[in-house]
Write an enzyme that holds these catalytic residues in place. Structure first.
Site, PDB file in Angstrom:
ATOM      1  N   ASP A 422       8.930  47.567  42.473  1.00 32.79           N
ATOM      2  CA  ASP A 422       8.495  48.185  43.726  1.00 32.79           C
ATOM      3  C   ASP A 422       9.322  47.672  44.904  1.00 32.79           C
ATOM      4  OD1 ASP A 422       6.413  49.621  42.518  1.00 32.79           O
ATOM      5  OD2 ASP A 422       5.067  47.900  42.641  1.00 32.79           O
ATOM      6  N   HIS A 423       9.408  48.486  45.946  1.00 34.47           N
ATOM      7  CA  HIS A 423       9.991  48.037  47.207  1.00 34.47           C
ATOM      8  C   HIS A 423       8.888  47.428  48.068  1.00 34.47           C
ATOM      9  CE1 HIS A 423      14.096  50.116  47.348  1.00 34.47           C
ATOM     10  NE2 HIS A 423      13.629  50.285  46.124  1.00 34.47           N
ATOM     11  N   PRO A 424       9.239  46.530  48.975  1.00 29.02           N
ATOM     12  CA  PRO A 424       8.212  45.951  49.854  1.00 29.02           C
ATOM     13  C   PRO A 424       7.668  47.008  50.800  1.00 29.02           C
ATOM     14  CG  PRO A 424      10.422  45.284  50.577  1.00 29.02           C
ATOM     15  CD  PRO A 424      10.587  45.996  49.260  1.00 29.02           C
ATOM     16  N   ILE A 425       6.355  47.090  50.963  1.00 32.18           N
ATOM     17  CA  ILE A 425       5.768  48.103  51.833  1.00 32.18           C
ATOM     18  C   ILE A 425       4.923  47.503  52.957  1.00 32.18           C
ATOM     19  CG2 ILE A 425       5.735  49.850  50.021  1.00 32.18           C
ATOM     20  CD1 ILE A 425       2.756  49.306  49.645  1.00 32.18           C
ATOM     21  N   THR A 430      11.009  49.076  54.071  1.00 26.06           N
ATOM     22  CA  THR A 430      10.972  49.146  52.609  1.00 26.06           C
ATOM     23  C   THR A 430      12.347  48.919  52.002  1.00 26.06           C
ATOM     24  OG1 THR A 430      11.334  51.535  52.658  1.00 26.06           O
ATOM     25  CG2 THR A 430       9.037  50.756  52.634  1.00 26.06           C
TER      26      THR A 430
END
Length: 564
Positions: A422-425, A430
């Site tokens: 996942d990408h940081p949200i 992101t």
């Protein structure tokens, strides 16, 4: 379950250390009662007969539950003490393999932190098949008499206490592996950096402390080399089966060495990536396993770890990445097929390029990916870094993200993405452009078992474990673990059925057929799974390369089947 402790000891200094320090540091007080009762413990001691009585007395005092067997050994069989030690280890390994036991290699000049044997037993229960450990050296002159006196009474050292003792009594040769040494070793088997109350180390060579000996073919390498040479790499082709002791809180082993011992010439120079790269790819004593071990940080510390340790680990990781990526181009390119797509080429040449198959050489590539034999990778595939791919797996235009592990005999279809993270949200952006290299490379990857088929366009998220024999349908998005021999479809993926009945699935898992040499498997009747299991059981029984309990289970299960 059995453990055989293999000890090769001769010469008064080593025998005295073994009975006065090494065995007391492993004493019964440091072993859980449950582990004493759960396992069968034996010691195979290779030593001249003159030493039998005093070593037996130490076993009786410190490890009375061990069955001790002395094997009269003449260390003068070779002119090289390391070759003599290798010969003893080989004989002990043969016995251990025949008895279906794990081997524990005990250096006669070692001192262990507390609970060493219980730690080994715990790691074995976790499913690992080998344990490797750093072995920093103590100055014998500074520490022998002191430790001998302390171990006369009930005494033990925690990992942190032994780490503090090491800091006060470290061998001067070991400090030549320090990155900032002005006389850096010309034959570095380890690198070390100062850290709060200790050191962070990265090692080409770790000591094989304990291992499963079911792969008898690999034993022949013990007859030619020391136990930390080619044997470990060949015995455990799937290196995720190897547990590396990465923190002295788990276990610490130190060895006592006299101050006059030196392992390389004086360099009067500092360390550099290019110098160490010459060792990584130019030394006959360094193989792909050793380069893989260099990527593993091991921490020796006497206080709690803090944020500074993370900074040092990341910095040292950058250095190791530089060492392994800039010095292997010639090795890597010599084994590549040019699959560059050229739009102006003829249709025939375009198809030839698209059909081209890269067959990587077994071992570690310049991106720190490890490949077993027989792997095939087609045009368009992307194997990023720190990945492991098992024997005879085919990857057709798929992407393997960092730290992904793929077992043997897997089939990965085009456009599949394995280990996607996942990408940081929650933060400002992101984008991963603001993430450090260490953060990008620290994602867990995915863990794909053996004999897994991943369909076209499937996505398997980082941290997911796909069990042996599973099938992931085309376009599926897998966000949680998949049990062995199940078929999953959908977004998110869900199990629709198992490939076989539960008892057949269990028998296949017990057989671990993917460990059988390819040439013995290729003529099996794959279309008839029961007949195939019968043949696999017979093959493994003849080879003696699997636990007797597994053979007993398979034979009993097969005998109860209704005749066909």
């Amino acid at each position: 379950m059995k453990f055989n402790m293999i000890i090769a000891a001769w010469g008064s200094d080593y025998v005295d250390c073994l009975r006065s320090i090494t065995l007391p540091s492993l004493s019964i007080g440091n072993l859980d009662k449950g582990d004493i009762e759960l396992y069968t413990w034996k010691a195979l001691v290779f030593t001249p007969k003159i030493n039998n009585e005093i070593i037996a007395e130490s076993f009786q005092k410190n490890l009375p539950f061990f069955n001790v067997e002395f094997l009269d050994f003449d260390p003068s069989i070779t002119d090289n003490p390391y070759q003599s030690m290798a010969a003893a280890h080989y004989q002990g390994a043969l016995r251990t393999s025949q008895e279906g036991a794990w081997a524990i290699i005990i250096p006669p000049d070692g001192v262990f932190s507390e609970n060493a044997l219980s730690t080994i037993a715990k790691i074995r229960r976790s499913g690992k098949r080998a344990i490797m450990i750093n072995g920093p050296r103590l100055s014998r002159e500074k520490s022998f008499d002191d430790l001998k006196y302390k171990y006369k009474s009930t005494f033990s050292l925690t990992g942190r206490q032994l780490a503090e003792y090491l800091r006060e009594n470290i061998h001067p040769e070991w400090m030549r592996y320090h990155w900032n040494s002005d006389d850096f070793s010309t034959q570095p088997f380890a690198l070390m950096w100062d850290a709060p109350d200790g050191w962070l180390c990265r090692n080409f060579h770790l000591l094989p402390l304990a291992f499963d000996l079911t792969n008898r073919q690999a034993l022949e390498y013990l007859n030619k080399d020391t136990v930390d040479g080619d044997f470990i790499g060949r015995a455990f082709g799937v290196w995720d089966d190897i547990h590396v002791i990465s923190d002295s809180d788990e276990l610490l082993l130190c060895t006592l060495t006299t101050a006059d011992v030196s392992y390389s010439d004086h360099s009067e120079a500092r360390a550099s990536a290019s110098i160490i790269g010459q060792t990584a790819y130019g030394s006959a004593n360094i193989n792909p396993l050793h380069r893989w071990l260099l990527t593993k940080a091991t921490k020796i510390h006497s206080e709690d770890l803090n944020a500074e340790w993370k900074i040092i680990e990341e910095m040292s990781g950058h250095i190791v990445f530089d060492i392994l990526s800039k010095t292997s181009d010639d090795v890597d390119q010599a084994n590549r097929i040019d699959t560059t797509y050229n739009p102006s080429a003829s249709t025939e040449l375009k198809f030839e390029a698209l059909a081209a198959v890269y067959k990587p050489q077994s071992g570690l590539d310049k991106y720190n990916n490890f490949f077993e034999e027989g792997v095939e990778i087609t045009f368009g595939a992307e194997i990023q870094t720190n990945c492991t791919v098992g024997a005879y797996t085919q990857i057709n235009g798929a992407t393997l993200y960092p730290n992904t592990r793929v077992g043997r005999f897997c089939s990965i279809a085009r456009n599949a993405a394995i280990g996607a993270s996942d990408h940081p949200i929650a933060g400002l952006t992101t984008s991963i452009q603001f993430s450090s290299i260490a953060q990008q490379l620290s994602c867990p990857g995915a863990d794909i078992g053996n004999d897994v088929w991943v369909g076209a366009g499937a996505v398997i998220m980082a941290g997911v474990r796909v069990g042996h024999g599973a099938i992931v349908g085309a376009g599926a998005i897998v966000t949680k673990d998949v049990r062995p021999y199940s078929i999953v479809l959908g977004q998110p993926a869900r199990e629709i059925k198992r490939r076989f009945s539960d008892d057949i699935c269990h028998a296949l898992l017990v057989s671990r057929w993917w460990e059988v040499p390819f040439h013995l498997m290729r003529h099996n009747p794959f279309e008839d799974v029961i007949t195939a299991i019968r043949q696999i059981t017979a093959i493994r029984k003849r080879a003696g390369d699997i636990e007797p309990e597994a053979i007993a289970y398979l034979e009993d299960w097969l005998s109860k089947l209704v005749p066909r």
